[in-house]
Design a protein around this motif. Structure first.
Motif, PDB file in Angstrom:
ATOM      1  N   LEU A 170       0.832  -1.204   0.000  1.00  0.00           N
ATOM      2  CA  LEU A 170       0.000   0.000   0.000  1.00  0.00           C
ATOM      3  C   LEU A 170       0.867   1.256   0.000  1.00  0.00           C
ATOM      4  CD1 LEU A 170      -2.730  -1.085   2.564  1.00  0.00           C
ATOM      5  CD2 LEU A 170      -3.157  -0.474   0.170  1.00  0.00           C
ATOM      6  N   ASN A 171       1.938   1.217   0.762  1.00  0.00           N
ATOM      7  CA  ASN A 171       2.841   2.359   0.820  1.00  0.00           C
ATOM      8  C   ASN A 171       3.429   2.653  -0.561  1.00  0.00           C
ATOM      9  OD1 ASN A 171       4.400   4.419   2.070  1.00  0.00           O
ATOM     10  ND2 ASN A 171       6.147   3.036   2.155  1.00  0.00           N
ATOM     11  N   GLY A 176       4.908   5.625  -3.255  1.00  0.00           N
ATOM     12  CA  GLY A 176       6.143   5.235  -3.904  1.00  0.00           C
ATOM     13  C   GLY A 176       6.541   6.223  -4.986  1.00  0.00           C
ATOM     14  N   GLU A 177       7.478   5.831  -5.816  1.00  0.00           N
ATOM     15  CA  GLU A 177       8.010   6.738  -6.839  1.00  0.00           C
ATOM     16  C   GLU A 177       6.913   7.312  -7.732  1.00  0.00           C
ATOM     17  OE1 GLU A 177      11.363   6.772 -10.418  1.00  0.00           O
ATOM     18  OE2 GLU A 177      11.167   5.036  -9.085  1.00  0.00           O
ATOM     19  N   ASN A 178       5.946   6.478  -8.079  1.00  0.00           N
ATOM     20  CA  ASN A 178       4.822   6.940  -8.900  1.00  0.00           C
ATOM     21  C   ASN A 178       3.511   6.842  -8.127  1.00  0.00           C
ATOM     22  OD1 ASN A 178       6.391   7.390 -11.359  1.00  0.00           O
ATOM     23  ND2 ASN A 178       6.608   5.144 -11.422  1.00  0.00           N
ATOM     24  N   GLY A 179       3.585   7.013  -6.802  1.00  0.00           N
ATOM     25  CA  GLY A 179       2.422   6.854  -5.945  1.00  0.00           C
ATOM     26  C   GLY A 179       1.283   7.809  -6.279  1.00  0.00           C
ATOM     27  N   VAL A 180       0.056   7.292  -6.136  1.00  0.00           N
ATOM     28  CA  VAL A 180      -1.104   8.093  -6.524  1.00  0.00           C
ATOM     29  C   VAL A 180      -1.352   9.259  -5.568  1.00  0.00           C
ATOM     30  CG1 VAL A 180      -2.202   6.143  -7.687  1.00  0.00           C
ATOM     31  CG2 VAL A 180      -2.675   6.540  -5.258  1.00  0.00           C
ATOM     32  N   ASN A 181      -0.837   9.182  -4.351  1.00  0.00           N
ATOM     33  CA  ASN A 181      -1.019  10.260  -3.372  1.00  0.00           C
ATOM     34  C   ASN A 181       0.268  11.015  -3.059  1.00  0.00           C
ATOM     35  OD1 ASN A 181      -3.647   9.405  -3.184  1.00  0.00           O
ATOM     36  ND2 ASN A 181      -3.704   9.382  -0.949  1.00  0.00           N
TER      37      ASN A 181
END
Length: 376
Positions: A170-171, A176-181
């Protein structure tokens, strides 16, 4: 990091240290979450998902072991045999187990909502680690004995560790590098400029914070601070006077001043610094420490950005821990009458593992030892 996430991480580390390795399923299969199949009564629901008494008891036993090990590090042995200590800590165990249960359900729910699952490679690697663990324990029975000390069966322990890996997934998905949040560098920099400042100060104390002893009266401290301020106002160098007179214990590590935001300094200091323009010096500012003379410094936002990037994301709430805390806070948690019945005293009556202090447990231990000898 939120309290529950910290404790979950600490529990995982603690068990890994005690066992000497990390435990998963056999290497011939990949790991998936095994939905508990139980006729035990329901203790609570989390967004409608049931948590039954045997699973809840596992979480309570695990937390009991966590606190037992924590206190042992400070020389307090046999905490649960000490009536007073047990009563004090025992009162906290239902809440701790409830938090663990909510954490577990919420993580699984959010994995499903996001359409996520552990990769085949991750599952296979974790399976191999479990096989290695059993090999080092010398037998499957020895392995079961070790995890039973913490309230776990093979299935419940595998599920517990699987969930900890779901948190990592989830993290990566959210932050992460292209995380949605994930906050953009532009958003972080704007927050940095809007909320952080730099200042140095000369502190004249009234009380020694290390001993609590009075160093000087309030009148004496104020008079000394005023005499220093007068010299600054007459053109003497602030930094030279700071090095000569300031009683701030952090001066040596922060000779160029502090970089901070609201809540990181005592309120009078923060308010006093915020009211200044760069390069300006305050009047006398009184706090519980004594009297401050504050000088606002220009902050090199570009140069300091990398050093503060993680702090900025945390302050903005752009971290997995903050998001998980929000999910847990907003979860619909309903408890049943059984929740109030389970305590640290009777928790083994509901558990899937025997009480280590019972005769039945001793018998099982002897049988396991026999199986280990046979395996050798």
């Amino acid at each position: 990091m939120s309290k529950i996430v910290k404790r979950v991480a600490a529990l995982v580390v603690m068990l890994g240290v005690v066992l000497g390795f990390t435990v998963w399923r056999t290497a011939s299969t990949t790991i998936t979450y095994q939905q508990p199949q139980s006729d035990a009564p329901v203790v609570l629901t989390v967004n409608g998902d049931e948590v039954r008494a045997d699973e809840y008891a596992t979480y309570m036993i695990y937390n009991m072991k966590y606190y037992e090990n924590m206190y042992a590090q400070y020389g307090v042995m046999g905490m649960w045999e000490d009536e007073e200590a047990a009563a004090m800590m025992g009162a906290q165990m239902p809440g701790a187990a409830r938090e663990q249960a909510v954490y577990s359900r919420v993580v699984l729910q959010k994995m499903k909502e996001a359409g996520l699952k552990l990769s085949y490679k991750q599952e296979k690697e974790l399976s191999k680690l479990r096989k290695d663990t059993i090999d080092q324990a010398q037998s499957y029975d020895n392995y079961l004995q070790k995890i039973a000390q913490f309230g776990f069966t093979d299935e419940s322990y595998t599920n517990f560790m699987y969930i900890s890996q779901c948190y990592s997934a989830l993290n990566e998905y959210y932050f992460g590098e292209n995380g949605v949040n994930k906050a953009s560098e532009e958003e972080l920099m704007q927050y940095f400029r809007d909320n952080y400042m730099s200042a140095k100060h000369i502190l004249i104390m009234t009380t020694d914070p290390a001993t609590g002893e009075q160093k000087r009266t309030d009148e004496e401290a104020k008079a000394l601070a005023q005499s220093i301020l007068d010299r600054i106002n007459n053109g003497e160098d602030f930094d030279k006077l700071m090095q000569e007179y300031s009683e701030d214990s952090g001066l040596e590590g922060n000779p160029d001043g502090y970089i901070f935001t609201e809540g990181e300094m005592v309120a009078p200091f923060y308010d006093g610094a915020k009211a200044l323009d760069d390069g300006k010096v305050s009047g006398l500012v009184k706090s519980d420490f004594g009297y401050h003379i504050i000088k606002r410094e220009p902050l090199d936002y570009e140069g300091q950005f990398t050093n503060y990037q993680a702090d900025l994301a945390n302050k903005m709430g752009k971290t997995m821990d903050n998001l998980l805390t929000e999910w847990i806070t907003n979860a619909d948690v309903q408890t049943t009458d059984v929740f109030d019945e389970i305590t640290y005293k009777n928790v083994y009556d509901y558990a899937s593992v025997p009480n280590p202090n019972s005769d039945a447990a001793d018998g099982q231990g002897d049988a396991a030892d026999g199986n280990a000898d046979a395996a050798d």
